[in-house]
Design a protein around this motif. Structure first.
Motif, PDB file in Angstrom:
ATOM      1  N   SER A   1       6.582   2.287  -8.601  1.00  0.00           N
ATOM      2  CA  SER A   1       6.039   2.895  -7.384  1.00  0.00           C
ATOM      3  C   SER A   1       7.129   3.625  -6.608  1.00  0.00           C
ATOM      4  O   SER A   1       8.268   3.157  -6.507  1.00  0.00           O
ATOM      5  N   ILE A   2       6.769   4.758  -6.026  1.00  0.00           N
ATOM      6  CA  ILE A   2       7.738   5.502  -5.216  1.00  0.00           C
ATOM      7  C   ILE A   2       8.044   4.792  -3.895  1.00  0.00           C
ATOM      8  O   ILE A   2       8.967   5.190  -3.180  1.00  0.00           O
ATOM      9  N   THR A   3       7.284   3.733  -3.603  1.00  0.00           N
ATOM     10  CA  THR A   3       7.542   2.961  -2.382  1.00  0.00           C
ATOM     11  C   THR A   3       8.355   1.704  -2.673  1.00  0.00           C
ATOM     12  O   THR A   3       8.576   0.887  -1.774  1.00  0.00           O
TER      13      THR A   3
ATOM     14  N   THR B   1       5.460  13.577 -10.782  1.00  0.00           N
ATOM     15  CA  THR B   1       4.598  12.411 -10.943  1.00  0.00           C
ATOM     16  C   THR B   1       5.411  11.281 -11.539  1.00  0.00           C
ATOM     17  O   THR B   1       6.056  11.454 -12.580  1.00  0.00           O
TER      18      THR B   1
ATOM     19  N   THR C   1       1.712   9.048  -1.637  1.00  0.00           N
ATOM     20  CA  THR C   1       1.876   7.696  -2.165  1.00  0.00           C
ATOM     21  C   THR C   1       0.668   7.229  -2.994  1.00  0.00           C
ATOM     22  O   THR C   1       0.873   6.564  -4.012  1.00  0.00           O
TER      23      THR C   1
ATOM     24  N   ARG D   1       5.687  13.459   0.060  1.00  0.00           N
ATOM     25  CA  ARG D   1       5.190  12.557  -0.972  1.00  0.00           C
ATOM     26  C   ARG D   1       3.716  12.284  -0.769  1.00  0.00           C
ATOM     27  O   ARG D   1       3.186  12.459   0.330  1.00  0.00           O
TER      28      ARG D   1
ATOM     29  N   SER E   1       5.656   7.409 -13.054  1.00  0.00           N
ATOM     30  CA  SER E   1       4.912   6.342 -13.720  1.00  0.00           C
ATOM     31  C   SER E   1       5.870   5.210 -14.070  1.00  0.00           C
ATOM     32  O   SER E   1       7.083   5.408 -14.165  1.00  0.00           O
TER      33      SER E   1
ATOM     34  N   ASN F   1       1.298   8.519  -6.234  1.00  0.00           N
ATOM     35  CA  ASN F   1       2.631   8.196  -6.729  1.00  0.00           C
ATOM     36  C   ASN F   1       3.400   9.462  -7.131  1.00  0.00           C
ATOM     37  O   ASN F   1       4.001   9.541  -8.213  1.00  0.00           O
TER      38      ASN F   1
ATOM     39  N   SER G   1      12.227   5.377  -0.371  1.00  0.00           N
ATOM     40  CA  SER G   1      11.030   4.552  -0.503  1.00  0.00           C
ATOM     41  C   SER G   1      10.278   4.398   0.817  1.00  0.00           C
ATOM     42  O   SER G   1       9.093   4.078   0.824  1.00  0.00           O
TER      43      SER G   1
END
Length: 117
Positions: free
Chosen positions: A28-30, A23, A75, A73, A25, A78, A55
């Motif tokens: 953003s994983i994008t 996870t 999204t 993933r 924080s 996240n 990403s």
């Protein structure tokens, strides 16, 4: 500062599938140009890179683990995940998730995994 936290079962039976979630924080994983990786460390040994997802959702896995390693993933949550199939006692390591651009500069604290019946 991006923070990562691994979660998942600490004990898996031989031949089963290990599933871990990371996870993220604080970011953003994008986010463009970010890579999100899974890395493990056997007791008393060095780090082993398992694979990553970028990403855009492109995935790369280590050739030595390619047949058993699946990264994905979620999204909206996240999160990114690791599945390692047909585990053996040799897969009993500390598993880390990490993220970064040119280098992996954000790491989770690591989660130990035991493989035992």
């Amino acid at each position: 500062q991006v923070q990562l936290q691994e979660s998942g079962p600490g004990l898996v039976k031989p031949s089963q599938t290990l599933s871990l979630t990371c996870t993220v924080s604080g970011g953003s994983i994008t986010t463009n140009n970010y890579y999100w990786a899974w890395i493990r460390q056997p007791p008393g040994k060095g780090l082993e890179y398992m694979g990553c997802i970028d990403s855009r959702g492109n995935i790369v896995t280590s050739p030595s683990l390619k047949r058993r390693t699946f990264i994905s993933r979620d999204t909206p949550k996240n999160q990114f995940t690791l599945q390692l199939t047909f585990v053996t006692p040799e897969d009993a390591d500390v598993y880390y998730c990490a993220g970064g651009t040119d280098m992996y500069d954000s790491w989770g604290q690591g989660t130990p995994v035991t493989v035992s019946s």
